[in-house]
Motif scaffolding. Structure first.
Motif, PDB file in Angstrom:
ATOM      1  N   ASP A  80       1.023  -1.143   0.064  1.00  0.00           N
ATOM      2  CA  ASP A  80       0.184  -0.162  -0.046  1.00  0.00           C
ATOM      3  C   ASP A  80       0.910   1.143  -0.076  1.00  0.00           C
ATOM      4  OD1 ASP A  80      -2.686   0.935   0.142  1.00  0.00           O
ATOM      5  OD2 ASP A  80      -2.040   2.119   1.965  1.00  0.00           O
ATOM      6  N   GLU A  81       1.895   1.045   0.518  1.00  0.00           N
ATOM      7  CA  GLU A  81       2.884   2.415   0.692  1.00  0.00           C
ATOM      8  C   GLU A  81       3.603   2.482  -0.604  1.00  0.00           C
ATOM      9  OE1 GLU A  81       5.615  -1.191   1.869  1.00  0.00           O
ATOM     10  OE2 GLU A  81       3.424  -0.490   1.923  1.00  0.00           O
ATOM     11  N   HIS A  82       3.312   1.928  -1.879  1.00  0.00           N
ATOM     12  CA  HIS A  82       3.945   2.062  -2.815  1.00  0.00           C
ATOM     13  C   HIS A  82       2.967   2.210  -4.134  1.00  0.00           C
ATOM     14  CE1 HIS A  82       8.035   1.350  -1.502  1.00  0.00           C
ATOM     15  NE2 HIS A  82       7.631   0.241  -1.057  1.00  0.00           N
ATOM     16  N   LEU A  83       1.735   2.703  -3.600  1.00  0.00           N
ATOM     17  CA  LEU A  83       0.723   3.144  -4.500  1.00  0.00           C
ATOM     18  C   LEU A  83      -0.002   4.236  -3.906  1.00  0.00           C
ATOM     19  CD1 LEU A  83      -2.127   1.047  -6.045  1.00  0.00           C
ATOM     20  CD2 LEU A  83      -2.651   2.886  -4.858  1.00  0.00           C
ATOM     21  N   THR A  84      -0.271   5.332  -5.020  1.00  0.00           N
ATOM     22  CA  THR A  84      -0.751   6.609  -4.345  1.00  0.00           C
ATOM     23  C   THR A  84      -1.836   7.019  -5.179  1.00  0.00           C
ATOM     24  OG1 THR A  84      -0.335   8.957  -3.760  1.00  0.00           O
ATOM     25  CG2 THR A  84       1.286   7.780  -5.337  1.00  0.00           C
ATOM     26  N   THR A  85      -2.934   7.808  -4.821  1.00  0.00           N
ATOM     27  CA  THR A  85      -3.960   8.568  -5.614  1.00  0.00           C
ATOM     28  C   THR A  85      -3.968  10.039  -5.518  1.00  0.00           C
ATOM     29  OG1 THR A  85      -5.570   7.832  -4.012  1.00  0.00           O
ATOM     30  CG2 THR A  85      -5.334   6.250  -5.836  1.00  0.00           C
ATOM     31  N   ALA A  86      -2.797  10.194  -4.489  1.00  0.00           N
ATOM     32  CA  ALA A  86      -2.859  11.718  -4.036  1.00  0.00           C
ATOM     33  C   ALA A  86      -2.804  12.767  -5.367  1.00  0.00           C
ATOM     34  CB  ALA A  86      -1.845  11.869  -3.071  1.00  0.00           C
ATOM     35  N   ASP A  87      -3.208  13.807  -5.421  1.00  0.00           N
ATOM     36  CA  ASP A  87      -3.317  14.510  -6.366  1.00  0.00           C
ATOM     37  C   ASP A  87      -1.955  15.050  -6.782  1.00  0.00           C
ATOM     38  OD1 ASP A  87      -6.041  14.360  -6.978  1.00  0.00           O
ATOM     39  OD2 ASP A  87      -6.501  16.567  -6.293  1.00  0.00           O
ATOM     40  N   ILE A  88      -1.231  15.151  -5.769  1.00  0.00           N
ATOM     41  CA  ILE A  88       0.164  15.933  -6.016  1.00  0.00           C
ATOM     42  C   ILE A  88       1.207  14.942  -6.602  1.00  0.00           C
ATOM     43  CG2 ILE A  88       0.954  14.857  -3.574  1.00  0.00           C
ATOM     44  CD1 ILE A  88       2.208  18.288  -5.728  1.00  0.00           C
ATOM     45  N   ASP A  89       0.597  13.516  -6.421  1.00  0.00           N
ATOM     46  CA  ASP A  89       1.703  12.465  -7.119  1.00  0.00           C
ATOM     47  C   ASP A  89       0.907  12.573  -8.498  1.00  0.00           C
ATOM     48  OD1 ASP A  89       3.380  11.934  -5.054  1.00  0.00           O
ATOM     49  OD2 ASP A  89       1.646  11.081  -4.136  1.00  0.00           O
ATOM     50  N   ARG A  90      -0.325  12.356  -8.629  1.00  0.00           N
ATOM     51  CA  ARG A  90      -0.932  12.382 -10.127  1.00  0.00           C
ATOM     52  C   ARG A  90      -0.423  13.414 -11.055  1.00  0.00           C
ATOM     53  NH1 ARG A  90      -6.584  12.727  -9.212  1.00  0.00           N
ATOM     54  NH2 ARG A  90      -6.997  12.007 -11.329  1.00  0.00           N
ATOM     55  N   LEU A  91      -0.529  14.717 -10.306  1.00  0.00           N
ATOM     56  CA  LEU A  91      -0.049  15.678 -11.225  1.00  0.00           C
ATOM     57  C   LEU A  91       1.369  15.514 -11.865  1.00  0.00           C
ATOM     58  CD1 LEU A  91      -0.414  18.683 -12.228  1.00  0.00           C
ATOM     59  CD2 LEU A  91       0.268  19.485 -10.066  1.00  0.00           C
ATOM     60  N   ARG A  92       2.269  14.975 -10.883  1.00  0.00           N
ATOM     61  CA  ARG A  92       3.585  14.969 -11.498  1.00  0.00           C
ATOM     62  C   ARG A  92       3.961  13.828 -12.543  1.00  0.00           C
ATOM     63  NH1 ARG A  92       6.153  15.485  -5.313  1.00  0.00           N
ATOM     64  NH2 ARG A  92       6.156  17.859  -5.095  1.00  0.00           N
ATOM     65  N   HIS A  93       2.823  13.154 -12.636  1.00  0.00           N
ATOM     66  CA  HIS A  93       2.886  11.967 -13.561  1.00  0.00           C
ATOM     67  C   HIS A  93       1.695  12.243 -14.759  1.00  0.00           C
ATOM     68  CE1 HIS A  93       4.817  10.316 -10.364  1.00  0.00           C
ATOM     69  NE2 HIS A  93       5.379   9.136 -11.097  1.00  0.00           N
ATOM     70  N   ALA A  94       1.407  13.495 -15.083  1.00  0.00           N
ATOM     71  CA  ALA A  94       0.385  13.882 -15.896  1.00  0.00           C
ATOM     72  C   ALA A  94       0.896  14.029 -17.282  1.00  0.00           C
ATOM     73  CB  ALA A  94      -0.389  15.332 -15.274  1.00  0.00           C
ATOM     74  N   GLY A  95       2.079  13.844 -17.525  1.00  0.00           N
ATOM     75  CA  GLY A  95       2.595  14.144 -18.892  1.00  0.00           C
ATOM     76  C   GLY A  95       4.112  14.458 -18.962  1.00  0.00           C
ATOM     77  N   GLY A  96       4.588  14.768 -20.213  1.00  0.00           N
ATOM     78  CA  GLY A  96       5.947  15.129 -20.418  1.00  0.00           C
ATOM     79  C   GLY A  96       6.329  16.614 -20.181  1.00  0.00           C
ATOM     80  N   LYS A  97       7.234  16.764 -20.855  1.00  0.00           N
ATOM     81  CA  LYS A  97       7.844  18.375 -20.821  1.00  0.00           C
ATOM     82  C   LYS A  97       7.779  19.042 -22.079  1.00  0.00           C
ATOM     83  CE  LYS A  97       8.710  18.101 -16.304  1.00  0.00           C
ATOM     84  NZ  LYS A  97       7.845  18.786 -15.311  1.00  0.00           N
ATOM     85  N   SER A  98       7.190  18.842 -23.065  1.00  0.00           N
ATOM     86  CA  SER A  98       7.052  19.589 -24.275  1.00  0.00           C
ATOM     87  C   SER A  98       6.470  20.735 -23.920  1.00  0.00           C
ATOM     88  CB  SER A  98       6.117  18.654 -25.365  1.00  0.00           C
ATOM     89  OG  SER A  98       4.588  18.702 -25.081  1.00  0.00           O
ATOM     90  N   THR A  99       6.544  21.648 -25.015  1.00  0.00           N
ATOM     91  CA  THR A  99       5.804  23.161 -24.760  1.00  0.00           C
ATOM     92  C   THR A  99       4.252  22.949 -24.574  1.00  0.00           C
ATOM     93  OG1 THR A  99       7.655  24.174 -25.826  1.00  0.00           O
ATOM     94  CG2 THR A  99       5.548  25.319 -25.745  1.00  0.00           C
ATOM     95  N   PRO A 100       3.632  22.155 -25.472  1.00  0.00           N
ATOM     96  CA  PRO A 100       2.148  21.974 -25.163  1.00  0.00           C
ATOM     97  C   PRO A 100       1.646  21.360 -23.966  1.00  0.00           C
ATOM     98  CG  PRO A 100       2.825  21.208 -27.579  1.00  0.00           C
ATOM     99  CD  PRO A 100       4.023  21.378 -26.946  1.00  0.00           C
ATOM    100  N   ASP A 101       2.869  20.236 -23.447  1.00  0.00           N
ATOM    101  CA  ASP A 101       2.443  19.683 -22.114  1.00  0.00           C
ATOM    102  C   ASP A 101       2.286  20.863 -21.126  1.00  0.00           C
ATOM    103  OD1 ASP A 101       2.353  17.215 -23.072  1.00  0.00           O
ATOM    104  OD2 ASP A 101       4.478  16.811 -22.796  1.00  0.00           O
TER     105      ASP A 101
END
Length: 254
Positions: A80-101
């Motif tokens: 359980d400690e290696h699974l998260t649904t926290a918004d802060i963690d989800r945001l940091r995995h919301a995509g890459g680093k292109s200009t459109p991103d």
């Protein structure tokens, strides 16, 4: 290389989290110089003054759709400690680093993000996660350093109701090295600096230094057939790969 008993634990260097709305880490950000601001004013008619940045805790996300049953099933694999649904963690995995991103993340409307982020520890756990997700209709996006500029880590769910980010940072080991042949077996989650640290202890260097080097992962190098500034000397990354052991929903591909 044939993977043998683990020779060395993960790198002592902790892979940094990039900021959610830009490239790099917060400590490395510098204000524009007066000269650059003057050039922006002259060419584009803008001041070049920094705008107020939104706090990452204030970014609205589409609510997670991960069910309690699926959370329990995934947590049963990684803990359980290696699974998260926290918004802060989800945001940091919301995509890459292109200009459109990065422009998309400035939107005031709720943004899409993976419904959960899972951190497997090894190849068997990745296999088990992929098998579970295939059986329960969950889309999976592998996530290394998050440096993609071509949509490679976007949380695309397609026809699936749920999508998870499979963060590979715990697969950060050098499992075998042979200085005589110049080969090594590296975990997919190792970043460029971590790989250099571990190989450097054996007097070796990976010799692969693309612009994303500081944050990108070995798995990302391999998946994208990465090239970089040193490619003329060492070759593209796919030229450096001797063997891959890959987890798939159908089992191990060796």
């Amino acid at each position: 290389m044939v993977e043998t008993q683990r020779e060395q634990s993960g790198s002592a260097t902790v892979a940094p989290n990039m900021v959610w709305d830009a490239w790099g880490v917060a400590a490395g950000h510098q204000p524009l110089s007066a000269q650059i601001r003057g050039l922006l004013a002259q060419v584009f008619g803008i001041s070049g003054e920094p705008v107020a940045r939104r706090d990452e805790h204030d970014v609205p996300l589409i609510p997670t759709t991960l069910t309690a049953a699926d959370r329990s099933g995934l947590a049963g694999i990684v803990g359980d400690e290696h699974l998260t649904t926290a918004d802060i963690d989800r945001l940091r995995h919301a995509g890459g680093k292109s200009t459109p991103d990065l422009l998309r993340r400035r939107a005031s409307t709720p943004q899409d993000a993976p419904d959960a982020v899972v951190f497997p520890a090894d190849h068997p756990q990745v296999l088990a996660l992929l098998k579970y997700c295939a059986e329960h209709g969950i889309a999976v996006v592998p996530f290394g350093g998050g440096t993609s500029v071509v949509g490679g880590v976007d949380p695309v769910r397609g026809q699936f109701a749920t999508v998870i980010a499979l963060d590979l940072r715990r697969l950060d080991t050098l499992t075998e090295v042979d200085p005589a042949s110049g080969t090594a077996t590296l975990g997919a989650g190792l970043t460029g600096p971590q790989a250099e640290e571990l190989l450097g202890a054996h007097g070796l260097s990976l010799g692969h230094f693309p612009q994303s080097f500081e944050f990108a992962s070995i798995g990302g190098f391999a998946a994208t057939r990465s090239s970089g500034q040193a490619s003329a000397g060492y070759g593209r990354f796919d030229d450096m790969v001797e063997r891959l052991v890959i987890a798939t929903p159908q089992g191990t591909l060796d």
